[in-house]
Write a protein that holds these residues in place. Structure first.
Motif, short mmCIF file in Angstrom:
data_model
loop_
_atom_site.label_atom_id
_atom_site.label_comp_id
_atom_site.label_asym_id
_atom_site.label_seq_id
_atom_site.Cartn_x
_atom_site.Cartn_y
_atom_site.Cartn_z
N GLU A 1 0.85 -1.20 0.00
CA GLU A 1 0.00 0.00 0.00
C GLU A 1 0.88 1.25 0.00
OE1 GLU A 1 -3.74 -1.82 2.58
OE2 GLU A 1 -2.34 -0.45 3.54
N ARG A 2 0.31 2.31 -0.51
CA ARG A 2 1.04 3.57 -0.48
C ARG A 2 1.15 4.04 0.96
NH1 ARG A 2 -0.30 9.26 -3.62
NH2 ARG A 2 1.23 10.47 -2.46
N ARG A 3 2.35 4.48 1.34
CA ARG A 3 2.53 4.95 2.72
C ARG A 3 2.65 6.47 2.75
NH1 ARG A 3 6.70 0.41 4.90
NH2 ARG A 3 7.14 0.10 2.69
N TYR A 4 2.17 7.03 3.83
CA TYR A 4 2.12 8.49 3.95
C TYR A 4 2.89 8.94 5.18
CZ TYR A 4 -1.80 7.61 0.82
OH TYR A 4 -2.58 7.17 -0.22
N ILE A 5 3.54 10.10 5.06
CA ILE A 5 4.20 10.75 6.19
C ILE A 5 3.30 11.91 6.57
CG2 ILE A 5 6.31 11.92 6.99
CD1 ILE A 5 7.02 9.15 6.02
N LEU A 6 2.57 11.75 7.66
CA LEU A 6 1.54 12.74 7.99
C LEU A 6 2.06 13.87 8.87
CD1 LEU A 6 -1.60 10.56 8.81
CD2 LEU A 6 -0.71 11.29 6.59
N CYS A 7 1.38 14.99 8.76
CA CYS A 7 1.73 16.15 9.57
C CYS A 7 0.48 16.63 10.31
CB CYS A 7 2.25 17.25 8.64
SG CYS A 7 2.63 18.77 9.45
N GLY A 8 0.62 16.89 11.60
CA GLY A 8 -0.48 17.49 12.37
C GLY A 8 -1.51 16.51 12.89
N VAL A 9 -1.17 15.21 12.89
CA VAL A 9 -2.12 14.22 13.41
C VAL A 9 -1.67 13.77 14.80
CG1 VAL A 9 -3.13 11.93 13.05
CG2 VAL A 9 -2.65 13.40 11.09
N ASP A 10 -2.57 13.88 15.77
CA ASP A 10 -2.28 13.37 17.11
C ASP A 10 -2.82 11.95 17.20
OD1 ASP A 10 -1.12 15.75 18.00
OD2 ASP A 10 -3.09 16.62 18.42
N CYS A 11 -2.10 11.08 17.90
CA CYS A 11 -2.63 9.73 18.03
C CYS A 11 -2.30 9.11 19.39
CB CYS A 11 -2.17 8.85 16.88
SG CYS A 11 -0.50 8.32 17.00
N TRP A 12 -3.11 8.14 19.74
CA TRP A 12 -2.97 7.45 21.03
C TRP A 12 -3.08 5.94 20.79
CZ3 TRP A 12 -5.32 12.03 20.25
CH2 TRP A 12 -5.03 13.09 21.12
N ILE A 13 -2.34 5.19 21.57
CA ILE A 13 -2.50 3.73 21.54
C ILE A 13 -2.80 3.29 22.98
CG2 ILE A 13 0.05 3.46 21.56
CD1 ILE A 13 -0.42 0.73 20.15
N ASP A 14 -3.92 2.65 23.14
CA ASP A 14 -4.40 2.28 24.48
C ASP A 14 -4.34 3.48 25.44
OD1 ASP A 14 -5.11 -0.21 23.74
OD2 ASP A 14 -3.78 -1.26 25.14
N GLY A 15 -4.72 4.64 24.94
CA GLY A 15 -4.80 5.84 25.77
C GLY A 15 -3.47 6.57 25.97
N ARG A 16 -2.38 6.03 25.41
CA ARG A 16 -1.08 6.69 25.59
C ARG A 16 -0.71 7.46 24.32
NH1 ARG A 16 2.04 2.25 29.12
NH2 ARG A 16 0.17 1.18 29.75
N PRO A 17 -0.31 8.71 24.51
CA PRO A 17 0.03 9.51 23.32
C PRO A 17 1.30 8.98 22.66
CG PRO A 17 0.58 10.72 25.31
CD PRO A 17 -0.13 9.47 25.76
N THR A 18 1.31 9.01 21.36
CA THR A 18 2.52 8.60 20.63
C THR A 18 2.56 9.33 19.29
OG1 THR A 18 3.81 6.72 19.86
CG2 THR A 18 1.42 6.57 19.56
N HIS A 19 3.53 8.97 18.46
CA HIS A 19 3.66 9.62 17.15
C HIS A 19 3.60 8.57 16.06
CE1 HIS A 19 4.80 13.54 18.74
NE2 HIS A 19 5.58 12.91 19.60
N ILE A 20 3.00 8.97 14.94
CA ILE A 20 2.98 8.10 13.76
C ILE A 20 4.30 8.26 13.02
CG2 ILE A 20 1.87 7.69 11.53
CD1 ILE A 20 -0.70 8.86 12.76
N VAL A 21 4.90 7.14 12.65
CA VAL A 21 6.11 7.21 11.81
C VAL A 21 5.65 7.29 10.36
CG1 VAL A 21 8.24 6.06 11.12
CG2 VAL A 21 7.45 5.91 13.49
N ASP A 22 4.86 6.31 9.93
CA ASP A 22 4.22 6.37 8.62
C ASP A 22 2.94 5.54 8.68
OD1 ASP A 22 4.89 3.55 7.74
OD2 ASP A 22 6.91 4.35 7.87
#
Lengths: 391, 112
Positions: free
Chosen positions: B12-33
């Motif tokens: 699949e085409r992968r994206y490098i996103l800007c300005g997206v906040d994300c959480w995994i099981d309630g813990r904040p983290t960052h998307i790599v791609d």
């Protein structure tokens, strides 16, 4: 011609122009009791600093840094377009210029060192874009009063978020490629890579990316600069496209004009069209190469293409900075003249005036005067690169 | 109904996103791609990766507002620093949304 060029530079955006004088006026107005100025030598707080290519072997111009820092002091601060004194920054000429301005009397060495340091930092970057300046001062751990960095917090956050988004996958890819385990959180390394204020902290990445350690800070700051420039170029793209479409539409030829005027206008237009097209094409190719090398590393673990790209980054950074400055000036001139050029009232005279300005902008870079060059060659003039009559 | 095919993630085409906040099981983290059905995230401190679904929230900027998407992510692989999870795209126009926030798409230069 020189005066026209000065007017163009005074109307430039932040890629080309750092209007210290304007910020100083703001500081005076906002904090009249306790003004905190950028420079410690008072007259420097009234200067305007430009980035430009100077066509002279005596201006200390090297291939690696083709864009020079020109300090301009208007004779009349209220009318900066009327001319002034200017010099191309170098450490030696700066000291000579300060001595000249102070009439040969002794000056404060601490102030001189401080201001020389600030100007040296400004000289390490190809544009005066506020984020590039802010990062350059942070890397050098040098304090600059906030009003002199025209970077609203929300804009800074937006741009830093953008840059970090690009740096993060790179750090992860480099971690995967690092021979030794890197006992640092990725986000710590992303921040260190952005600020580049401690090269030792990023050394495992430097090794993974095969960058010579002595060049690491310069190479990586150039790469971050390129990433930022992509953002700036994309912001200019629509204006340039609009201008380009208008240039290609010869509706102005319906206006009554002599053959001579028409031929001259066509000559100017063709010149500007070609320069814009060639420069833009080169930037598009650079941008594509950047993306291919980046994707190769991030998605396919191919270090070599990215490493090769990084080693060429410095010259690309300076080239992109210079071209960005010209494109930004072009869009400023276009917006200023647009109302005279678009529509029924467009005259051939206005067309010629407009394209003559752009030809000056996209033509050969400004030169030191012959007299200044002779003085520089014999080193008898005191200033190796004083360009008092450049503007 | 959206499908999720983990084995195809790398195609699949992968994206490098800007300005997206994300959480995994309630813990904040960052998307790599991220791709339409897979995401690589930085591993938050002290989050153990096990063979179970993880709750993922993406806060996406959209027209001056923030639109929140909740998906269930299944770990595919992980290292000391990141985890790759597959998920079912949360809406029909998910990939268009990713494209609009991709940094390379934002700065794409075309001929003038």
């Amino acid at each position: 011609m020189e005066r026209e060029l000065l007017q163009l530079f005074l109307r430039s955006g932040p890629a080309r122009q750092y209007n210290v004088r304007m910020f100083t006026a703001k500081v005076r107005a906002e904090t009249p009791e306790t003004p905190e100025f950028l420079f410690r030598i008072p007259f420097l707080n009234e200067c305007i600093i430009f980035k430009t290519v100077i066509a002279s072997e005596h201006a200390g111009c090297t291939d690696r840094r083709p864009v020079r820092t020109l300090i301009y002091l208007p004779y009349d601060g209220m009318r900066p377009g009327d001319g002034g004194e200017s010099f191309v920054f170098s450490i030696g000429d700066f000291a000579s210029f300060v001595q000249f301005k102070s009439g040969g009397s002794s000056h404060d060495e601490i102030a001189l060192d401080h201001d020389q340091r600030l100007l040296s930092i400004l000289d390490t970057v190809p544009t005066m874009s506020p984020l590039i300046l802010a990062l350059a001062f942070e890397r050098a751990r040098t304090y600059v009063p906030q009003p002199y960095l025209d970077l609203p917090p929300e804009v800074r956050v937006k741009l830093i978020t953008f840059l970090k988004s690009r740096i993060r996958p790179l750090v992860v890819a480099a971690y995967d490629k690092a021979g030794a385990n890197i006992d640092r959180a990725v986000e710590f390394m992303v921040n260190r890579l952005l600020t580049l204020d401690d090269v030792r902290a990023i050394m495992p990445l430097v090794q993974a990316l095969r960058i010579p350690p002595m060049q690491a800070a310069e190479v990586l700051s150039a790469w971050i600069g390129l990433t930022y420039f992509e953002y700036e170029y994309s912001a200019l793209q629509n204006h340039l496209q609009e201008f380009s479409l208008w240039m290609a539409d010869p509706s102005w030829q319906r206006e009554p004009s002599s053959m001579k005027d028409r031929d001259f206008a066509m000559f100017l237009i063709k010149f500007v069209q070609k320069r814009l097209h060639d420069d833009w094409q080169r930037i598009v190719l650079l941008s594509r190469r950047y993306q291919e090398a980046y994707n190769g590393l991030v998605y396919n673990s191919e270090v070599k293409p990215f490493s090769d790209f990084l080693l060429e980054c410095r010259s690309m950074y300076w080239e992109m900075g210079d071209v960005l400055g010209r494109f930004e000036q072009t869009t400023h001139v276009w917006r200023r003249y647009k109302h005279q050029l678009v529509g029924r009232n467009c005259s051939i005279r206005a067309i010629i005036q407009f394209f003559s300005l752009l030809r000056t902008l996209h033509g050969p870079p400004p030169q030191l005067s012959q007299l200044t060059q002779q003085l520089a060659a014999t080193d008898e003039g005191g200033f190796v690169s004083l360009t008092a009559n450049l503007f | 109904m959206t499908d999720c095919r983990p084995a195809e993630r790398r195609k699949e085409r992968r994206y490098i996103l800007c300005g997206v906040d994300c959480w995994i099981d309630g813990r904040p983290t960052h998307i790599v791609d991220i791709s339409r059905s897979g995401v690589r995230m930085l591993l938050p401190p002290a989050l153990a990766i096990e063979d179970r679904p993880y709750d993922i929230v993406f806060d996406m900027p959209e027209g001056g507002q923030v639109r929140s998407f909740r998906v269930s992510g299944q770990p595919l692989r992980h290292t000391e620093h990141y985890v790759v999870l597959t998920y079912a795209p949360p809406c029909a126009d998910w990939e268009a949304l990713l494209l609009s926030l991709d940094t390379f798409e934002m700065t794409r230069l075309t001929a003038i």
